[in-house]
Design an enzyme around this catalytic site. Structure first.
Site, PDB file in Angstrom:
ATOM      1  N   HIS A 180       1.937  -7.395  12.388  1.00  0.00           N
ATOM      2  CA  HIS A 180       1.095  -7.867  11.193  1.00  0.00           C
ATOM      3  C   HIS A 180       0.617  -9.225  11.722  1.00  0.00           C
ATOM      4  O   HIS A 180       1.399 -10.131  12.153  1.00  0.00           O
ATOM      5  CB  HIS A 180       1.790  -8.093  10.040  1.00  0.00           C
ATOM      6  CG  HIS A 180       0.828  -8.215   8.875  1.00  0.00           C
ATOM      7  ND1 HIS A 180      -0.018  -7.369   8.266  1.00  0.00           N
ATOM      8  CD2 HIS A 180       0.786  -9.443   8.247  1.00  0.00           C
ATOM      9  CE1 HIS A 180      -0.680  -8.123   7.125  1.00  0.00           C
ATOM     10  NE2 HIS A 180      -0.404  -9.335   7.288  1.00  0.00           N
TER      11      HIS A 180
ATOM     12  N   ASP B 254       3.491  -3.451   4.794  1.00  0.00           N
ATOM     13  CA  ASP B 254       4.000  -4.760   5.177  1.00  0.00           C
ATOM     14  C   ASP B 254       5.274  -5.389   4.542  1.00  0.00           C
ATOM     15  O   ASP B 254       5.528  -6.563   4.557  1.00  0.00           O
ATOM     16  CB  ASP B 254       2.888  -5.779   5.074  1.00  0.00           C
ATOM     17  CG  ASP B 254       1.663  -5.414   5.718  1.00  0.00           C
ATOM     18  OD1 ASP B 254       1.812  -4.800   6.688  1.00  0.00           O
ATOM     19  OD2 ASP B 254       0.607  -5.872   5.143  1.00  0.00           O
TER      20      ASP B 254
END
Ligand code: GRF
Length: 242
Positions: free
Chosen positions: A155, A196
């Site tokens: 990420h 995430d």
């Protein structure tokens, strides 16, 4: 004898102990799948596993990270990128994979989310690790459960900040700048069913200056990704400490 053991074990309140024992025995003679610690997709054909750990990269973008990982593992003695999985016909990563001689699997929403999530193809390619590198779809529970501890993502920010639905690409960098952050970075983490939110594995930081635009910050982040992601992937899949 085996059934009697279970029967009397249960009578004496020791079912769990004897069942564990029986399970091991049944696994040895091939009548039961392997333990949950291993990715389930490997269980049926474990004896046929290739010598090198097979990785699938899931990507739908330009594929610059995928390319770096392929380079890193090219001619690697114990790991290789065996498959690229993509949901976007025409994505840059497809050409990169073809150039490297790596098969590409183009996937569709319906089967990914409502069908078998392409588990049979992953199993056929002996995939043991899944690496998300710019893959924007949420990973369905079926896939998460089939690769316990073997499914990771990168990420482009320092999670838990600036993650979640809609936080991808330039949106992330724009949000970081708008929040007046002094630093940003990358997070490599395990994947669960929520965007995430899986356990973090590794982070690296870079400064955010007042002059930064989403584009200039994206370039800094890409540098960090290219520097660290291939190395972390290699370490994880070959069982080294990160
Ligand atoms: C990377 O910035 C990564 O952090 C995010 O998607 C982007 C993919 O970039 N998950 P690329 O296609 O590898 O260049």
């Amino acid at each position: 004898y085996q059934f009697l053991l279970l029967f009397y074990g249960a009578l004496w309140g020791q079912w769990t102990f004897f069942w564990q024992y029986e399970k091991k025995l049944l696994q040895k003679i091939g009548l039961l799948g392997l333990s949950d610690k291993q990715p389930k997709s490997q269980s049926k054909s474990s004896k046929l596993q290739p010598a090198r750990v097979c990785i699938a990269i899931f990507a739908s973008g330009t594929g610059s990270n995928a390319a770096r990982i392929m380079e890193r593992l090219q001619n690697h003695p114990s790991a290789r990128v065996a498959l690229v999985v993509c949901n976007k016909p025409g994505a840059g990563v497809i050409g990169i994979a073809e150039k490297a001689g790596i098969p590409v699997l183009l996937i569709e929403k319906e089967r990914f989310f409502k069908g078998d999530a392409y588990l049979s193809e992953l199993e056929k390619a002996h995939i043991q690790w899944i690496v998300l590198a710019g893959f924007l779809w949420k990973v369905p529970a079926r896939l998460v459960n089939a690769f316990p501890g073997h499914l990771i993502n990168i990420h482009p920010a320092l999670l838990p900040k600036f993650g979640g639905k809609g936080m991808y690409g330039q949106h992330v960098h724009a949000a970081v700048i708008a929040a007046g952050e002094k630093e940003s970075g990358i997070t490599i983490h395990y994947v669960n069913e929520h965007f995430d939110e899986g356990a973090p594995i590794f982070q690296a930081k870079c400064p955010v200056s007042p002059e930064d635009t989403p584009e200039s910050l994206a370039a800094k982040i890409h540098q960090l990704e290219h520097r660290y992601f291939p190395e972390i992937v290699e370490k994880l899949v070959t069982g080294q400490d990160v």
